[in-house]
Design an enzyme around this catalytic site. Structure first.
Site, mmCIF file in Angstrom:
data_model
loop_
_atom_site.group_PDB
_atom_site.id
_atom_site.type_symbol
_atom_site.label_atom_id
_atom_site.label_comp_id
_atom_site.label_asym_id
_atom_site.label_seq_id
_atom_site.Cartn_x
_atom_site.Cartn_y
_atom_site.Cartn_z
ATOM 1 C CD GLU A 212 -1.485 0.111 3.598
ATOM 2 O OE1 GLU A 212 -2.094 -0.916 3.886
ATOM 3 O OE2 GLU A 212 -1.726 1.222 4.103
ATOM 4 C CB CYS B 112 -2.142 -5.497 6.153
ATOM 5 S SG CYS B 112 -1.820 -3.928 6.961
ATOM 6 C CB THR C 55 -9.246 -1.966 13.175
ATOM 7 O OG1 THR C 55 -8.769 -1.757 14.505
ATOM 8 C CG2 THR C 55 -9.362 -0.632 12.474
ATOM 9 C CG HIS D 296 -1.992 -8.657 9.437
ATOM 10 N ND1 HIS D 296 -0.820 -8.140 8.950
ATOM 11 C CD2 HIS D 296 -2.740 -7.592 9.837
ATOM 12 C CE1 HIS D 296 -0.862 -6.814 9.036
ATOM 13 N NE2 HIS D 296 -2.007 -6.467 9.575
#
Lengths: 348, 129
Positions: A80, A112, A201, A234
């Site tokens: 990104e 991500c 999130t 992640h």
């Protein structure tokens, strides 16, 4: 058998400690370290970006694969923080490492998880028989707005994987992707820093996608968490991957080798891919590896790898992730960090 | 660095491609049309070894506008293992660590930007091994 025939990772030498960022904003560093399970992060040099990080990781992957770069039919870089809005990052990379010009390249973007997208497409093209080798890379010099919680974690690094079907060091047994419209984090066109929805999130974004992709992967493979030697998820902070692992039934020990976030930060598209390289650096033949990425927006890509007896031939052919993480660090103070990350307006 | 020149120099700046004289073996970097040793015009393209040693260095504290904000930085002459000498920036270094004769490796870095909207120009820099 299709899987990884060569892998490499790259981390910049520069670091900034949580204490130095917290001091700038009057925050309590101990509370942040406790809350995020994060102590320091990598910072790109002024002459480093997603392209240079990808090139170094790709060179290490080629050292391990020991193949003719001309046989690579596709190169995909997920990030990104591509240096150009219009000009694929891999156009520079292929000329730097001697791939092509008969090659397909593209820049991928999915917050991500752009790196695992690149890995998935590279793997699929080889599996389909379209080409002998394909390279998938995840790399970022991620942005965190000054004073934002992301500033403590947004770091730099990346990993490259060459997929093929000869001399495979880690076979890909199963994959699964899980995606939905979940607006937890985004960056609008022309904006310098991303925005995020705070605690949103977590549960409806990160955990929902990782856990559902992970469960589907276990169902598809008819395997159970205890079958795996290693697992990597992640790593936006130190805590989330540990919690996601627990929810899926993995132990802290299974996450240990790939849990590099406390001293690296969140390398965004390079996060779980660099974690995977840390695992491959120490893996043994027969080990099963469980991997699930996460990209805001949102989605997760899951992979199950089985390490082959070829792994021992390649582990020492290039620098290992933990060696880059633990050695030769150059610490910056916040002023130097702000300069290096272009946060200061210059009159030029 | 204008676009055509940058594009023309990519084989050297990205891949360290040199010209090896097919008559006397002299290696020229960047490649030449005529061998400075035997005047032959027959060359083969070879890739240079990316490791070598530092022959000399200096610290740049006042740079041109394009490098404003990146000073101070080190520039040195490096002799690669195959004998070729080149001038390059030395990245990621504490100046107190610099010593003549040190082993270095060439890595891929951004050399400069053509302003805020122009090209990013990449090439090699040295780092201490």
């Amino acid at each position: 058998m299709v899987g990884i025939v060569g892998y490499g990772s790259y981390l910049p030498r520069y670091r900034i400690k949580v204490e130095d960022i917290a001091k700038q904003w009057g925050a309590d560093p101990e509370a942040i370290k406790r809350g995020l399970m994060l102590y320091e992060k990598t910072v790109p040099g002024q002459d480093e970006d997603t392209i240079t990080i990808s090139v170094e990781a790709a060179r290490y992957a080629l050292q391990r694969a020991r193949i003719n770069p001309q046989e690579i039919g596709a190169v995909y870089i997920g990030s990104e923080s591509h240096p150009y809005a219009v000009k694929p990052s891999a156009t520079v990379l292929i000329d730097a490492v001697g791939i092509g010009p008969d090659v397909h390249v593209a820049s991928f973007e999915f917050a991500c998880k752009a790196g695992t997208e690149a890995m998935y497409v590279a793997y699929s093209l080889v599996k389909a028989g379209e080409m002998k080798y394909a390279m998938g890379i995840g790399a970022d010099t991620s942005q965190g707005a000054p004073g934002d919680a992301l500033e403590y974690s947004a770091s730099a690094g990346g990993a490259a994987f060459i997929m093929g079907n000869e001399n495979v060091v880690a076979e890909i047994l199963f994959t699964h992707s899980y995606t939905s419209d979940t607006p937890d984090f985004w960056r609008r066109e022309h904006e310098f820093y991303p925005r995020h929805a705070g605690r949103f999130t977590g549960e409806p974004a990160y955990f929902k996608h990782i856990v559902n992709a992970g469960k589907a992967l276990l169902e598809k493979s008819k395997m159970k968490p205890s079958d795996f030697k290693h697992a990597v998820f992640h790593m936006p902070n130190g805590k989330f991957p540990q919690m996601a692992g627990r929810q899926l039934g993995f132990t802290k020990e299974q996450l240990e080798a790939g849990w590099i976030i406390p001293w690296m930060g969140n390398t965004y598209s390079g996060s779980s891919p660099t974690g995977l390289t840390a695992i491959l650096d120490v893996a043994n033949p027969g080990d099963l590896i469980f991997m699930v990425s996460f990209g805001s927006g949102a989605g997760s890509d899951g992979f199950i790898f089985k390490v082959t007896d070829k792994i021992k031939d390649v582990q020492d052919k290039a620098v290992k992730l933990r060696d880059m993480l633990d050695n030769n660090k150059i610490y910056l103070d916040y002023g130097q960090y702000a300069k290096y990350r272009g946060k200061i307006i210059l009159n030029v | 660095m204008i676009t055509p020149r940058y594009h023309r120099e990519i084989p050297q700046r990205y891949r360290l491609e040199a010209g090896k004289c097919q008559k006397c073996g002299e290696v020229s970097f960047p490649p030449r049309l005529v061998c400075p040793n035997c005047k032959s015009q027959e060359f083969e393209t070879v890739r240079l070894n990316d490791e070598g040693k530092l022959l000399t260095y200096t610290i740049i504290r006042v740079a041109s506008d394009k490098f404003f904000g990146t000073t101070p930085f080190a520039v040195g002459i490096v002799e690669l293992n195959d004998g070729v000498k080149l001038t390059t920036q030395i990245a990621d270094v504490d100046f107190d660590q610099l010593k003549i004769g040190q082993k270095v490796k060439l890595v891929f870095r951004k050399i400069q930007d053509e302003g805020k909207s122009g090209l990013h120009c990449y090439g090699y820099k040295a780092v201490l091994v």
